[in-house]
Design an enzyme around this catalytic site. Structure first.
Site, PDB file in Angstrom:
ATOM      1  N   GLU B 362       0.821  -1.211   0.000  1.00  0.00           N
ATOM      2  CA  GLU B 362       0.000   0.000   0.000  1.00  0.00           C
ATOM      3  C   GLU B 362       0.851   1.256   0.000  1.00  0.00           C
ATOM      4  O   GLU B 362       0.419   2.304  -0.506  1.00  0.00           O
ATOM      5  CB  GLU B 362      -0.953  -0.008   1.201  1.00  0.00           C
ATOM      6  CG  GLU B 362      -2.008  -1.109   1.161  1.00  0.00           C
ATOM      7  CD  GLU B 362      -1.490  -2.463   1.627  1.00  0.00           C
ATOM      8  OE1 GLU B 362      -0.332  -2.530   2.104  1.00  0.00           O
ATOM      9  OE2 GLU B 362      -2.235  -3.451   1.501  1.00  0.00           O
ATOM     10  N   PHE B 387      -6.511  -0.776   5.226  1.00  0.00           N
ATOM     11  CA  PHE B 387      -5.132  -0.988   4.784  1.00  0.00           C
ATOM     12  C   PHE B 387      -4.488   0.271   4.225  1.00  0.00           C
ATOM     13  O   PHE B 387      -3.270   0.331   4.068  1.00  0.00           O
ATOM     14  CB  PHE B 387      -5.063  -2.145   3.788  1.00  0.00           C
ATOM     15  CG  PHE B 387      -5.640  -3.418   4.345  1.00  0.00           C
ATOM     16  CD1 PHE B 387      -5.522  -3.708   5.699  1.00  0.00           C
ATOM     17  CD2 PHE B 387      -6.329  -4.310   3.547  1.00  0.00           C
ATOM     18  CE1 PHE B 387      -6.070  -4.868   6.240  1.00  0.00           C
ATOM     19  CE2 PHE B 387      -6.876  -5.473   4.070  1.00  0.00           C
ATOM     20  CZ  PHE B 387      -6.752  -5.748   5.425  1.00  0.00           C
TER      21      PHE B 387
END
Lengths: 619, 619
Positions: B362, B387
């Site tokens: 991410e 996330f």
């Protein structure tokens, strides 16, 4: 090891099939979950729990136990099937409650289960936490337990995995083994490296770990690899080539089968093909007994003392108090290569054996702290407030793990001056307040900072301390008390028309503004709201009553979610409150602290103006 | 390349000394900064800017220019000395304004300077952003520009560096060169690998990049390496062995000289020893002209349409609207290997050439988005809301860069159900609201979600869209308008005693509660506060006036910093408001969405109770 309890090879195969059957049963019953990600690793776990994991399942808190962490937390059906196989939970609990409301068998593992050390489910976190546990074992406990981690192949795309392997290699963690279930398929298709085991191997070796490449469905190969891992002189990564969905031919190695349970008829066929439901109970090796942990000495720490009025940076007080509480042998400290700035170096100088340098890897910094507290230590992890944002997902998960860790963020706000906005923590109060079960503290002076450090040692949950770069006058007496959840009334005239509420550096600005307001004949109360979460609602209510609801809240933080919000949330249900909220609304630049605070409108002049306007009613 | 402007070797050495002299002068004048970290890289930059970087300094916005990114942003004295050497800034600006209040020459570089693409200073971010720029160049622009990144050795401890190199290799970015200034010393002592260039090399090669090991003070070797890098068939990392403080013997390779300026007398000696102040102007190679960028078609997208009352998940509407706005060729999308959940796969199916799979990384996901917008694209980066917390430091820095990116976080709140708290975004509103210049949107239905996606395409800054997993009824007509900063009055009876304020899934719960309250004869107003930041203060003021200040604010988020805080902050200065704030106060578990919302006290029953109590005055 108690060899007589070890299963024979064919029995291990039977156990693997039981794990598969139970994986299918519980996830199909729940109607959700990740059976295919569990099936690929069933053989790995069957060998591990029957022949290598030294664990007393009747005593999960034993210091002698190995640790088992599912970094790929979505394989929870397999983990819970393991718990059934070792007799820790019943077949009924497994099948009837998995993923149901009120069950401890949640979609992803949490420490609601006594055999689970930490919550997983955000990928790439189990291994970094395991590094912390292994650090404790090898460098502090000096016990022979081993840390076993089941990783997914997809999660190796997370940089945190490489931070972890790097630190595992750096600290020579021979008590750590990661088993990577290389099943080739991620959530929405093939992983980046698919079955390119050689590239995985080269990466792992370059990061300082032993890599063992095996067929993850060859029980003898697994057994051999885990034996070698336990005997290794450094950290080991077992790269296990596996097949997603292994054991259920119709879904083996198929895309579009991630995170889906089998339909009941599919499940019935699959269970039958795997030999049906079994209730085999496995009893793997037990750990050797180890001596009990020595009780920490209970003597209160000799905290540093400061003279009222002298200028001391709270980061200095943090470092000095951390060194003082280091007299307790369970206190450990970590830093992200900035200990000369955070002042954690004070601790490192005194207790080098309990200080862990994590270099510039804040994710691993926080993860290691979480791992250390699994072993009963009280970790203090320090970095710049701004850079703890790098580990926000780890802090979030630490909250879900109900981990007891202290985070210290230095260099808060525009107060840092010339380094510019990239180095200024200006969103940390918002971010840290929003972590489940967190405590957020922001002392204004050295005495209160040191006192809070002493209280944090035994505080539960994620506790965040925000410290200031520059030196500001000591405001309190060394014997004053600073409970978490408290506040201090810094000034009151008895007939207060307005209350100024600050914390950290803005408490000083509020005092300066109060001086000016006093000169104008405006009675002013000043509150040091050092405990940002939980906040001292009673003190705020007093101020509301005393001032007719006139509050100026001032923070060196962006306007959203920080001190102002904490005050407003505490008084939400109360009418008759008017809050003027001063915060950093623009994008700061370089400059001196005073220039930047004035520019942001959080300096004494702006506070004075805001208070004057509130009192005069001219808004 | 215009070869006639290239400097001879001895002239490059002279230039390097000028860069050193100017580094020393500006940092000593400022009294702070990182001269030693700049001195080590002066030779690298002298060769780069005089012989390899193709840049028209009079036209920093030219699409033809190479890009130069200081991932080690603390070496800003060197960067600004470069800007002087190429004539972009004057000697006076460099020496007189560096790190001063009001100056654009801040302690760490920001795009306040037209030659700076992104803010750096949080280590390990420049290279991941450069990957996004290089992706644009090679996969979208098809232009021959090259991306040059100066990295520190310390920052290679950040996992994000390895996410970046992995993606650089995966996407075969031959237009990307990282130059690592391996000066052996970090902030508080030796780096983890010191001068172990061979380990660096093996890691980099294992991650799919060419590694060139050189003496970073050998001008010919640098020149050769940069030539090879530009001609390479994949990404290159130049590993330059350097000496920190190079050129000033008394501080060369010394610890305790990180982030410290030389004292005036030291600086004077050092400048003299380096040959004194120079005003050499270097003119490096210029880029070949390239055709202007085609203007995107201005036709409004054909957004998906939904029937009132049908149940559609907002994440589905996001995917479908994203596909619709994809008709514009400057719209690009990225995902962190969960596009089948976030529904970004709808875009990927239609425009595979403008979709970038970042796998489970991410940080790189957000960094690549930032890089793509540097090249003028409109990136939409999607993952689970939970996330995106992994990339919080990158999002923070994107705010400081004033980057125009859209982030979409799906699976918000306890509404997701059985997967458990690790998968629930419950702190995202707080975290994203606190980012400088951010916009935070949380639509309750498919129509408003699609309309907001269309508005986000041209919105400035970091724009966050929170979407819901489950399907809920469409509430609006397809032609309704949903401005950013707006809200919707979902229900009003004309004589409202209480206002229920929700967003996303809680707007539906508020409607259900309003039905019950209507049955009890309690006039109830329902507000869909889909724009969480900026918030529709006027709508809230109306509600306060209409209801006598009785508000129930309901959010599927932890209590701190989210929707409740947004409302309270907006009404802070207003007396006569009583807010009952319903939020997720405990740690959620698995369960159905309804079970979990009821448990958290954000379901229809809890809202009804709270409204009833507010109206009756029984609190």
């Amino acid at each position: 090891m108690e060899a007589e309890r070890m299963l024979h090879a064919e029995e291990v195969g039977e156990l693997a099939d039981q794990l598969r059957v139970d994986t299918i049963r519980c996830s199909t019953r729940a109607g959700s979950g990740h059976p295919t990600s569990s099936l690929s690793a069933a053989d790995l776990l069957a060998v591990l729990i029957s022949r290598h994991l030294r664990y007393d399942w009747t005593n999960p808190r034993s210091r002698a136990n190995d640790h088992l962490i599912f970094s790929k937390g979505h394989a929870s059906p397999l983990l819970y099937a393991v718990f059934k196989a070792v007799g820790a939970i019943s077949d009924e609990e497994l099948v009837d409650t998995y993923r149901q409301f009120g069950s401890r068998l949640q979609g992803h593992p949490t420490p609601a289960l006594p055999w689970v050390d930490v919550a997983t489910g955000s990928l790439g976190q189990g291994l970094p936490v395991a590094v912390g546990i292994a650090l404790a074992g090898q460098h502090l406990d000096h016990l022979p337990f081993h840390v076993w981690v089941l990783c997914g192949d997809s999660e190796t795309a997370e940089g945190s995995i490489w931070e972890a392997l790097d630190k595992a290699g750096h600290y020579g963690l021979r008590n750590l083994t990661a088993i990577v279930d290389v099943n080739r398929l991620g959530q929405r298709g093939p992983t980046e490296l698919e079955w390119d085991l050689d590239t995985y191997r080269r990466r792992i070796e370059a990061f300082g770990c032993q890599a063992l490449v095996i067929d993850g469905h060859d029980l003898a190969a697994i057994d051999d690899a885990l034996s070698r891992a336990r005997q290794a002189t450094g950290p080991t990564v077992v790269l296990a080539r596996t097949v997603k969905g292994k054991g259920v031919p119709e879904i083996e190695n198929q895309p579009d089968w991630h995170g889906k349970s089998l339909k009941p008829d599919q499940a019935e066929r699959a269970v039958a093909a795997l030999g049906g439901v079994r209730q085999t109970r496995v009893s793997g090796p037990r750990p050797e007994p180890v001596p009990p942990v020595p009780t920490p000495t209970a003597a209160p720490p000799a905290l540093p003392r400061y003279d009222r009025g002298t200028k001391v940076a709270t980061r200095n007080a943090y470092g000095e108090a951390l060194r003082a509480v280091g007299a307790r042998p369970d206190v450990v400290a970590l830093d992200g290569e900035v200990s000369d700035s955070t002042r954690a170096d004070r601790f490192a100088e005194a207790y080098p054996e309990r200080f862990f340098e994590m270099f510039i890897s804040e994710q691993q910094l926080v993860a290691a702290a979480v791992g250390l507290q699994v072993r009963g230590y009280r970790p203090f992890a320090s970095s710049f407030a701004a850079f703890l944002s790098r580990a926000y997902d780890f802090i979030r998960m630490a909250g879900i793990s109900r981990a007891d860790i202290v985070l210290s963020g230095s260099h808060a706000g525009v107060e840092i001056g010339a380094d510019g906005p990239s180095q200024m923590g200006l969103e940390d109060l918002a971010a840290l307040r929003a972590v489940h079960g967190s405590t957020v503290l922001y002392p204004s002076d050295a005495v209160s900072c040191a006192a809070l450090v002493a209280r944090m040692v035994d505080h539960r949950g994620v506790t965040y301390l925000r410290t200031t770069r520059g030196a500001h006058p000591v405001l309190y007496d060394n014997d004053d008390s600073f409970p978490i959840g408290g506040s201090k009334l810094l000034r009151t005239g008895g007939d207060d028309q307005v209350a100024l509420v600050g914390a950290g550096v803005t408490a000083h600005n509020c005092l300066a503004a109060a001086d000016r307001l006093a000169g104008e004949g405006i009675g002013t109360r000043v509150i040091d709201l050092y405990s940002v979460k939980p906040v001292d609602r009673d003190r705020l209510l007093d101020a509301v009553r005393a001032t007719g609801g006139r509050l100026v809240v001032v923070e060196d933080h962006y306007p959203e979610g920080g001190l102002g919000s904490a005050v407003l949330e505490a008084l939400a249900d109360l009418a008759e409150v008017r809050v003027t909220h001063l915060a950093v609304r623009g994008l700061p630049t370089s400059g001196t602290p005073a220039e930047l605070m004035d520019q942001a409108g959080i300096g004494p002049e702006a506070i004075t103006r805001a208070a004057r306007a509130l009192v005069s009613g001219s808004r």
